[in-house]
Design a protein around this motif. Sequence first.
Motif, mmCIF file in Angstrom:
data_model
loop_
_atom_site.group_PDB
_atom_site.id
_atom_site.type_symbol
_atom_site.label_atom_id
_atom_site.label_comp_id
_atom_site.label_asym_id
_atom_site.label_seq_id
_atom_site.Cartn_x
_atom_site.Cartn_y
_atom_site.Cartn_z
ATOM 1 N N GLU A 181 0.781 -1.205 0.082
ATOM 2 C CA GLU A 181 0.170 -0.154 -0.083
ATOM 3 C C GLU A 181 0.727 1.273 0.018
ATOM 4 N N TRP A 183 1.379 5.394 -1.745
ATOM 5 C CA TRP A 183 0.635 6.459 -2.195
ATOM 6 C C TRP A 183 1.747 7.645 -2.449
ATOM 7 N N TYR A 237 -6.931 4.973 5.172
ATOM 8 C CA TYR A 237 -8.402 4.111 5.050
ATOM 9 C C TYR A 237 -9.036 4.848 3.992
ATOM 10 N N ASN A 240 -8.399 4.665 0.284
ATOM 11 C CA ASN A 240 -8.529 3.451 -0.261
ATOM 12 C C ASN A 240 -10.105 3.263 -0.553
ATOM 13 N N LEU A 244 -10.229 3.534 -4.689
ATOM 14 C CA LEU A 244 -10.024 2.074 -4.973
ATOM 15 C C LEU A 244 -11.341 1.444 -5.143
#
Length: 244
Positions: A181, A183, A237, A240, A244
Amino acid sequence: MFESLTSESATIHPPILNDCWNQIGVMGDRSCRELKTVIHCHDCPVYAAVGDSLLEREPPANYISEWIDILAETAPEAEASESNGALVLAEEAISIMIFRLGNQKLALPVRILQEVTHPCLIQPLPHRSNQLFLGLVNIRGETLLCASLSHLLNLESPQEKATTTPIENTKRMMVAGQSEEKWVFPVDEVYGTYRFHLSELRDAPVVITKATEAYTQGVIHWEGNKVNYLDSELLFYTLNHKIL
């Protein structure tokens, strides 16, 4: 000169200090014949043997017991905080990366920081990219998602939105995340990593608490400025679930 120090005297019976380097060596009259071979006294076996003898000599009386007392009085795992110079226990300290977005100074925990790099080309995705999700960025051959923290935190002002300066010419990029994960966040400036005591965290400022969700754990005072320490778990959180 070499015969003056034997291996036995250097290891078992520490020799009397032979500071020949101050007499006939590089700090003396340079009359030592060995200088032609070793060039400098620091590379001479005699110099090395004298140094070994100093390390191998018997400690003074009560030397060990005195240090035991000193160490016993010192707090375990304590270190100086970079913010105020006070001693901070390791388990009560946080390491953060401080950066700037517009006029706001923000921070994220160092443990999630992967890299700070120069601006890279952001490739928008048709029908997917927006003010929050900017697109894809190639960092060292790895394609990563790029998001705008300014938009997520409602920090953009009308003046900033109206600017026509390309993002590649005004920003740096910060890669943050854990394991798979990751970014990429364009930022205006990165100040570096700093260490603070947990007790130095203060209540969140109004600029963050007015956002849709509270993304900050508190405020840290750094070099006369207020730094908003962000909640990285909540931040990722939200990204995402929104992107996503």
